[in-house]
Design an enzyme around this catalytic site. Structure first.
Site, PDB file in Angstrom:
ATOM      1  N   LYS A  66       0.848  -1.196   0.000  1.00 55.71           N
ATOM      2  CA  LYS A  66       0.000   0.000   0.000  1.00 55.71           C
ATOM      3  C   LYS A  66       0.882   1.243   0.000  1.00 55.71           C
ATOM      4  O   LYS A  66       1.719   1.426   0.878  1.00 55.71           O
ATOM      5  CB  LYS A  66      -0.895  -0.006   1.236  1.00 55.71           C
ATOM      6  CG  LYS A  66      -1.738   1.259   1.422  1.00 55.71           C
ATOM      7  CD  LYS A  66      -2.484   1.234   2.757  1.00 55.71           C
ATOM      8  CE  LYS A  66      -3.145   2.571   3.065  1.00 55.71           C
ATOM      9  NZ  LYS A  66      -3.777   2.581   4.411  1.00 55.71           N
ATOM     10  N   ASP A 124      -2.297  10.448   3.849  1.00 59.70           N
ATOM     11  CA  ASP A 124      -3.716  10.119   3.976  1.00 59.70           C
ATOM     12  C   ASP A 124      -4.423  11.117   4.879  1.00 59.70           C
ATOM     13  O   ASP A 124      -4.311  11.058   6.101  1.00 59.70           O
ATOM     14  CB  ASP A 124      -3.868   8.699   4.540  1.00 59.70           C
ATOM     15  CG  ASP A 124      -5.332   8.294   4.655  1.00 59.70           C
ATOM     16  OD1 ASP A 124      -6.174   8.911   3.982  1.00 59.70           O
ATOM     17  OD2 ASP A 124      -5.613   7.343   5.405  1.00 59.70           O
ATOM     18  N   LYS A 156      -9.753  12.877   8.584  1.00 56.38           N
ATOM     19  CA  LYS A 156      -9.278  12.480   9.906  1.00 56.38           C
ATOM     20  C   LYS A 156      -9.210  13.690  10.832  1.00 56.38           C
ATOM     21  O   LYS A 156      -9.092  14.822  10.365  1.00 56.38           O
ATOM     22  CB  LYS A 156      -7.876  11.875   9.785  1.00 56.38           C
ATOM     23  CG  LYS A 156      -7.792  10.603   8.980  1.00 56.38           C
ATOM     24  CD  LYS A 156      -6.345  10.157   8.860  1.00 56.38           C
ATOM     25  CE  LYS A 156      -6.225   8.871   8.051  1.00 56.38           C
ATOM     26  NZ  LYS A 156      -6.788   7.705   8.758  1.00 56.38           N
ATOM     27  N   ASP A 204       1.661   6.190   5.939  1.00 62.05           N
ATOM     28  CA  ASP A 204       0.642   5.305   5.386  1.00 62.05           C
ATOM     29  C   ASP A 204       1.123   4.590   4.131  1.00 62.05           C
ATOM     30  O   ASP A 204       0.373   3.829   3.532  1.00 62.05           O
ATOM     31  CB  ASP A 204      -0.643   6.078   5.095  1.00 62.05           C
ATOM     32  CG  ASP A 204      -1.891   5.220   5.244  1.00 62.05           C
ATOM     33  OD1 ASP A 204      -1.813   4.193   5.933  1.00 62.05           O
ATOM     34  OD2 ASP A 204      -2.933   5.573   4.667  1.00 62.05           O
ATOM     35  N   ASP A 235     -12.022   7.313   3.994  1.00 62.16           N
ATOM     36  CA  ASP A 235     -10.822   7.045   4.773  1.00 62.16           C
ATOM     37  C   ASP A 235     -10.466   5.561   4.774  1.00 62.16           C
ATOM     38  O   ASP A 235      -9.433   5.165   5.305  1.00 62.16           O
ATOM     39  CB  ASP A 235     -10.990   7.551   6.204  1.00 62.16           C
ATOM     40  CG  ASP A 235      -9.680   7.595   6.969  1.00 62.16           C
ATOM     41  OD1 ASP A 235      -8.619   7.691   6.315  1.00 62.16           O
ATOM     42  OD2 ASP A 235      -9.696   7.542   8.213  1.00 62.16           O
ATOM     43  N   GLU A 276      -9.418   3.930   2.256  1.00 60.04           N
ATOM     44  CA  GLU A 276      -8.908   4.015   0.881  1.00 60.04           C
ATOM     45  C   GLU A 276      -7.862   2.953   0.567  1.00 60.04           C
ATOM     46  O   GLU A 276      -7.671   2.583  -0.590  1.00 60.04           O
ATOM     47  CB  GLU A 276      -8.307   5.407   0.640  1.00 60.04           C
ATOM     48  CG  GLU A 276      -6.877   5.616   1.072  1.00 60.04           C
ATOM     49  CD  GLU A 276      -6.643   5.446   2.574  1.00 60.04           C
ATOM     50  OE1 GLU A 276      -5.540   5.025   2.949  1.00 60.04           O
ATOM     51  OE2 GLU A 276      -7.564   5.734   3.371  1.00 60.04           O
ATOM     52  N   ARG A 303      -7.742  -0.247   1.089  1.00 53.34           N
ATOM     53  CA  ARG A 303      -8.299  -1.456   0.484  1.00 53.34           C
ATOM     54  C   ARG A 303      -8.729  -1.211  -0.960  1.00 53.34           C
ATOM     55  O   ARG A 303      -8.772  -2.136  -1.770  1.00 53.34           O
ATOM     56  CB  ARG A 303      -9.452  -1.975   1.339  1.00 53.34           C
ATOM     57  CG  ARG A 303     -10.642  -1.040   1.434  1.00 53.34           C
ATOM     58  CD  ARG A 303     -11.520  -1.316   2.642  1.00 53.34           C
ATOM     59  NE  ARG A 303     -10.881  -0.893   3.875  1.00 53.34           N
ATOM     60  CZ  ARG A 303     -11.419  -1.065   5.084  1.00 53.34           C
ATOM     61  NH1 ARG A 303     -12.603  -1.639   5.211  1.00 53.34           N
ATOM     62  NH2 ARG A 303     -10.771  -0.674   6.165  1.00 53.34           N
TER      63      ARG A 303
END
Length: 514
Positions: free
Chosen positions: A255, A260, A267, A278, A337, A339, A341
């Protein structure tokens, strides 16, 4: 940092030309009060006077003693030589030494040295002495440059362990470097450039796809995450060809969310700076490929990195939007959020074309995994028992541990949607499991495992920074797989390359920067 291995007795190790010496002393070895060499004699005296106990972490610090070439000598008890005990011992030793301007360090292992113990000692020392410098105006250069490793016994596997530790440290520190960099110094384009520089050897290939190529592939889920970002997405495809072309590869999917914000589902501001980490999954894939280039094992490995920012622009995807993934499945995005996956599911579909023997995705995916396992073990989810067991064994062997979590079909109930084939989130309960269940929908054609590193990829608080995990786990898994694969036997050239790196002096340099 360079590692060098020599066969030396304890008395001869004390004459080595080093600034400091660390002596790892297991609790089952009793020091000799009549010994000629000074360390054993002084240690025995300290025990006799009640000033030292042979228990985990106990430390005796000596300075400018007769018969010792090093100014500083630290004897630290490694107890039963378990990985955690060795890690704690090396960390304690470095705390005692780091103020002494140590550039060349000796490490002597008393008793029967083990492969696992040597690797843990060296990787723990590297971790303790690591410092990030890239964005500092007046960076302090790394103090420790060389480590002389010595043991009473000289076995081929010990030399190989030192070589593997050298490669592991190089990979871990590269992963740390990129995960630690602020998002404006680690964009998707920067990651792609780094991947190209790593994959520049004869056994490597690297291809970087941009927005047009990704759109042509139909990666609607990946593009949905990227559409609110000013930085263009990059889909990075790295190849390491260490075995025959007929051998099915292992595919690593990292990933690569370089920052993010949460998108429209933004967030909270507190600790949002940590969202530069991230892309820890992507960083770990880069680190593994760095190590592969040094060790050259007989195995084929593909690295896939979907890299983008997740931003709340006016063009950003909105809660309730429905997008079509590369697999053709439609996804209702209930929370922007979630994202990770979305970018991973398209990368997992892309992995099918390689007809892999296994696919492992690595992601800082869910806060729920942090709640479940903390920062100790990585969450492991797998639809294949054999693969899960191999990863668990690799984690235990490397000290980069994981824990298998459930994937019961009942956990997928919350992902049902009235408006698409699947929703991208379920409820709060078992959030790490439902995230894995979402990914599982895109992995039906191959053996698959998912590593949720949200709790293990970085440290918060005063010691804030990336850990480089799970490079150790993945590298151990790949090296074990290379040895176990029948076709690897015909590739002596690759194995010879491994052996060539295990000569007495291991000069491969670790990479703090790409």
């Amino acid at each position: 940092m360079n590692f060098e291995f020599q066969k030396l007795s304890l008395s001869h190790a004390m004459t080595a030309s080093v600034d400091a010496m660390v002596v790892l002393w297991p609790s089952q070895v009793q020091p000799d009060t009549q010994a000629v060499e000074p360390v054993s004699r002084l240690l025995a005296q300290a025990i006799a006077h009640g000033d030292f106990e042979l228990k985990a972490g106990a430390l005796l610090s000596l300075y400018s003693q007769p018969g010792m070439a090093a100014r500083h000598v630290v004897v630290v008890c490694s107890a039963d030589n378990q990985p955690g005990q060795i890690r704690s011992a090396m960390q304690a030793a470095w705390v005692a030494l780091k103020a002494g301007k140590i550039k060349r360090l000796g490490l002597h292992v008393v008793g029967e040295a083990s492969v696992q113990g040597l690797q843990m000692a060296l990787s723990s020392l590297a971790d303790a002495s690591y410092n990030y410098t890239t964005t500092l105006s007046k960076p302090k250069a790394r103090m420790l440059k060389q480590v002389l490793v010595s043991a009473t016994h000289d076995r081929a596997e010990l030399r190989q362990a030192v070589a593997q530790a050298q490669a592991l440290v190089a990979g871990v520190e590269l992963a740390k470097e990129w995960a630690n960099r602020p998002a404006n110094h680690a964009t998707p384009t920067h990651l792609a450039e780094t991947a190209k520089s790593i994959a520049s050897g004869r056994a490597f290939k690297c291809e970087v796809l941009g927005p047009k190529e990704v759109a042509k592939l139909g990666m609607g889920a990946f593009m949905a995450v990227a559409q609110g970002a000013a930085e263009p997405l990059r889909f990075i495809v790295m190849r390491y060809n260490g075995a025959a072309a007929s051998q099915a590869p292992v595919v690593l999917v990292g990933k690569g969310i370089t920052f993010d914000t949460g998108g429209i589902s933004m967030k909270p501001a507190a600790e949002m700076d940590e969202m530069k980490y991230d892309m820890g999954g992507a960083a770990s894939v880069l680190g593994v490929f760095k190590a592969l280039g040094l060790l050259k094992p007989a195995i084929n490995v593909i690295g896939l990195i979907p890299a983008t920012e997740n931003m709340p622009d006016g063009l950003a995807v909105k809660p309730g939007d429905v997008v079509t993934s590369m697999s053709g499945q439609t996804i209702e995005i209930l929370n922007t959020d979630a994202e990770g996956r979305l970018v991973l599911c398209d990368a997992l579909t892309y992995a099918e074309r390689f007809k892999p023997q296994a696919v492992i995705d690595i992601a800082t995916l869910t806060g729920a995994c942090v709640i479940a396992l903390g920062a100790v073990r990585t969450g492991l989810f797998s639809s294949d028992d054999a693969l899960a067991m191999q990863l668990q064994h690799a984690g235990e062997a490397s000290g980069d541990t994981c824990w298998r979590m459930p994937l019961d079909d009942a956990y997928a109930e919350g992902l049902k949607s009235r408006f698409a084939d699947v929703a991208n989130v379920a409820g709060r309960a078992a959030g790490s499991v439902t995230a894995a269940k979402f990914l599982q929908r895109f992995t039906k054609s191959f053996a698959w495992a998912h590593l949720d590193i949200a709790g293990t990829a970085w440290r918060s608080g005063a010691a804030k920074g990336a850990t480089g995990r799970p490079v150790g786990l993945l590298l151990q898994y790949l090296l074990t797989a290379a040895q176990a694969t029948p076709t690897a036997k015909s590739h002596g050239k690759s194995k010879a390359a491994v052996k060539s790196g295990v000569k007495s002096k291991v000069k491969a340099r670790t990479a703090g920067k790409a």
